[in-house]
Design an enzyme around this catalytic site. Structure first.
Site, PDB file in Angstrom:
ATOM      1  N   ASP A 146      30.859  17.239  73.085  1.00 26.06           N
ATOM      2  CA  ASP A 146      30.181  18.468  72.669  1.00 26.06           C
ATOM      3  C   ASP A 146      29.862  19.265  73.937  1.00 26.06           C
ATOM      4  O   ASP A 146      29.698  18.708  75.014  1.00 26.06           O
ATOM      5  CB  ASP A 146      28.914  18.152  71.858  1.00 26.06           C
ATOM      6  CG  ASP A 146      28.423  19.373  71.070  1.00 26.06           C
ATOM      7  OD1 ASP A 146      29.052  20.453  71.175  1.00 26.06           O
ATOM      8  OD2 ASP A 146      27.410  19.256  70.357  1.00 26.06           O
ATOM      9  N   ASP A 173      29.554  13.793  62.677  1.00 21.97           N
ATOM     10  CA  ASP A 173      28.917  12.967  63.701  1.00 21.97           C
ATOM     11  C   ASP A 173      27.433  12.998  63.441  1.00 21.97           C
ATOM     12  O   ASP A 173      26.920  14.007  62.932  1.00 21.97           O
ATOM     13  CB  ASP A 173      29.173  13.529  65.110  1.00 21.97           C
ATOM     14  CG  ASP A 173      28.227  14.674  65.441  1.00 21.97           C
ATOM     15  OD1 ASP A 173      27.133  14.416  65.977  1.00 21.97           O
ATOM     16  OD2 ASP A 173      28.562  15.840  65.134  1.00 21.97           O
ATOM     17  N   CYS A 182      28.681  -6.230  51.952  1.00 23.28           N
ATOM     18  CA  CYS A 182      29.231  -5.745  53.231  1.00 23.28           C
ATOM     19  C   CYS A 182      30.012  -6.854  53.925  1.00 23.28           C
ATOM     20  O   CYS A 182      29.569  -7.997  53.982  1.00 23.28           O
ATOM     21  CB  CYS A 182      28.100  -5.244  54.123  1.00 23.28           C
ATOM     22  SG  CYS A 182      28.639  -4.707  55.755  1.00 23.28           S
ATOM     23  N   CYS A 233      30.838  -6.856  57.167  1.00 25.14           N
ATOM     24  CA  CYS A 233      30.702  -6.791  58.624  1.00 25.14           C
ATOM     25  C   CYS A 233      30.246  -8.124  59.215  1.00 25.14           C
ATOM     26  O   CYS A 233      29.728  -8.997  58.513  1.00 25.14           O
ATOM     27  CB  CYS A 233      29.770  -5.644  59.039  1.00 25.14           C
ATOM     28  SG  CYS A 233      28.028  -6.057  59.210  1.00 25.14           S
ATOM     29  N   CYS A 245      26.553  -9.073  58.498  1.00 28.60           N
ATOM     30  CA  CYS A 245      26.293  -9.534  57.134  1.00 28.60           C
ATOM     31  C   CYS A 245      26.954 -10.881  56.841  1.00 28.60           C
ATOM     32  O   CYS A 245      26.490 -11.626  55.988  1.00 28.60           O
ATOM     33  CB  CYS A 245      26.715  -8.471  56.124  1.00 28.60           C
ATOM     34  SG  CYS A 245      25.648  -7.005  56.208  1.00 28.60           S
ATOM     35  N   HIS A 263      25.779  -3.055  62.008  1.00 21.70           N
ATOM     36  CA  HIS A 263      25.939  -2.956  60.553  1.00 21.70           C
ATOM     37  C   HIS A 263      25.959  -1.495  60.100  1.00 21.70           C
ATOM     38  O   HIS A 263      26.797  -1.105  59.277  1.00 21.70           O
ATOM     39  CB  HIS A 263      24.818  -3.715  59.822  1.00 21.70           C
ATOM     40  CG  HIS A 263      24.726  -3.313  58.379  1.00 21.70           C
ATOM     41  ND1 HIS A 263      25.534  -3.859  57.398  1.00 21.70           N
ATOM     42  CD2 HIS A 263      23.971  -2.359  57.764  1.00 21.70           C
ATOM     43  CE1 HIS A 263      25.271  -3.262  56.245  1.00 21.70           C
ATOM     44  NE2 HIS A 263      24.330  -2.349  56.436  1.00 21.70           N
TER      45      HIS A 263
HETATM   46  N1  PRF Z   1      26.626  23.302  67.925  1.00 22.45           N
HETATM   47  C1  PRF Z   1      26.964  22.350  68.852  1.00 22.45           C
HETATM   48  N2  PRF Z   1      26.644  21.057  68.680  1.00 22.45           N
HETATM   49  C2  PRF Z   1      25.978  20.705  67.568  1.00 22.45           C
HETATM   50  C3  PRF Z   1      25.597  21.638  66.581  1.00 22.45           C
HETATM   51  C4  PRF Z   1      25.933  23.013  66.755  1.00 22.45           C
HETATM   52  O1  PRF Z   1      25.648  23.905  65.948  1.00 22.45           O
HETATM   53  C5  PRF Z   1      24.926  20.900  65.571  1.00 22.45           C
HETATM   54  C6  PRF Z   1      24.368  21.401  64.294  1.00 22.45           C
HETATM   55  N3  PRF Z   1      23.001  21.771  64.404  1.00 22.45           N
HETATM   56  C7  PRF Z   1      24.918  19.570  65.990  1.00 22.45           C
HETATM   57  N4  PRF Z   1      25.549  19.464  67.186  1.00 22.45           N
HETATM   58  N5  PRF Z   1      27.622  22.729  69.943  1.00 22.45           N
HETATM   59 ZN    ZN Z   2      26.963  -5.384  57.231  1.00 20.23          ZN
END
Ligand code: PRF
Ligand code: ZN
Length: 370
Positions: free
Chosen positions: A91, A265, A303, A305, A308, A333
């Site tokens: 990110d 994510d 589960c 895993c 578990c 888990h």
């Molecule tokens: N932009 C970026 N990373 C993020 C978000 C976003 O809007 C969000 C959502 N709030 C999570 N991570 N660059």
């Molecule tokens: Zn598990």
């Protein structure tokens, strides 16, 4: 482009796809565990492979501060540094600064913030974010966006959306490795359908390998959240991956996948593990609760895993506040649960039984229909 996206099957708007990245052939819908300092807290990379993790998310902001992107580059990139041979996504850093440091200030040039290392003022521009991400070397890199809380109202939402569009052109111009790393753009525009629409159109014109829906999961109500996801997925290109950032809870992933989203994510599975909470088909199980003290069943009898198959609720209850192993086992888990959920979504779409899957899934979570 360093990405191939093939939709294998659909059920209404939901899709199951194969996404070929430089380091891994992924199957969507997929969930990406969040690793901040080049690690998923409490898990080794071989454990992550064992549970079927396809992509790990890293944060530019954290990695740039320590160990620094120059060092990662010198040591051969993040894949080599953390010994992870599958895919990585980073990110861009702006969102982390704004959400972690309330001191961050956004101007046209970039995000200014105080370094948590030495307190000095620092500036992250779109060009610098891309340069850092080029050094880190992830399969997917994210554009620097201007993120505002969805609960914000007024002209600031519009300003941030138009700035995100101006910044995408600076990100594209700065990107040095388009043949090896895929730059994804991020749709902003708050909860305003007109702004979201303008943003989707402008970003789609840039013809990037993938698109993210940003600015959500920030305290807005579910109805507004789903409306924005539905609007964006309907307008984004059919043949490109769609990533809903910072989402989410298991049920959100099921709903967003039904709406045509492909990637997710969230820190929730690992964060909640550290507070002693396990994800189970019925919702959550609080391992700190005294009712767990003598419960010899596994966390989730359904589960498969390692945790578990090996340990009882009673054992994890005994560890959970006393030893790091407690939260490590719970993280294992919980991530297995999220990755299995992604696989179940993929397989149910491929096999034409997505509605049945969603029905069973929601019935387990809401047995009384509430
Ligand atoms: N932009 C970026 N990373 C993020 C978000 C976003 O809007 C969000 C959502 N709030 C999570 N991570 N660059
Ligand atoms: Zn598990």
């Amino acid at each position: 482009m360093a990405l191939r996206f093939e939709v294998l099957a659909r059920f209404n708007r939901a899709r199951a796809a194969r996404m070929t990245l430089p380091h891994f052939l992924c199957e969507t819908p997929l969930f990406m565990p969040v690793g901040t300092q080049g690690t998923i807290k409490g898990l080794t990379t071989s454990q992550l492979e064992e549970i079927g993790c396809q992509i790990i998310l890293g944060n530019t902001y954290h990695l740039a501060l320590r160990p620094t992107s120059e060092l990662i580059d010198e040591l051969g990139g993040l894949h080599k540094f953390m010994n992870w041979s599958r895919a990585l996504l980073t990110d861009s850093g702006g969102f982390q600064m704004v959400s972690l440091l309330h001191l961050a200030d956004i101007t046209e040039n970039g995000v200014t913030f105080q370094s948590p290392v030495d307190g000095n003022p620092m500036l992250l521009t779109p060009e610098e974010s891309i340069q850092i991400q080029n050094r880190i070397g992830a399969d997917i890199i994210m554009a620097l966006d201007d993120v505002v809380k969805t609960t914000t109202t007024g002209p600031r939402i519009e300003e941030a959306m138009y700035r995100t569009i101006r910044w995408i052109d600076r990100c594209i111009a700065a990107h040095q490795r388009p043949g090896e790393q895929n730059l994804f753009a991020i749709v902003q525009g708050g909860l305003d359908p007109v702004l979201r629409d303008i943003c989707v159109k402008a970003l789609t014109e840039r013809n990037l390998p993938g698109y993210a829906i940003g600015g959500l999961a920030g305290g807005e109500d579910k109805d507004s959240f789903w409306r924005v996801v539905a609007q964006c997925t309907a307008a984004l290109p059919e043949d490109k991956p769609r990533y809903v950032m910072g989402v989410g809870y298991p049920l959100d992933i099921v709903v967003c996948s039904a709406l045509g989203a492909d990637m997710y994510d969230c820190v929730y599975p690992t964060r909640t593990a550290r507070f002693g909470t396990a994800l189970v088909p019925e919702g959550v199980l609080k391992l700190k609760h005294k009712a767990m003290a003598e419960d010899i069943r596994p966390i989730d009898p359904t589960c498969a895993c390692m945790v578990c198959r090996t340990y009882s609720r009673a054992y994890i209850h005994a560890l959970v506040t006393k030893d790091a192993m407690g939260s490590q086992l719970l993280s294992y888990h919980n991530l297995y649960y999220m990755l299995q959920l992604s696989r179940d979504l993929h397989n149910s779409i491929i096999q034409g039984r997505f509605p049945e899957y969603v029905l069973v899934y929601s019935f387990l979570q809401f047995p009384k229909g509430d």
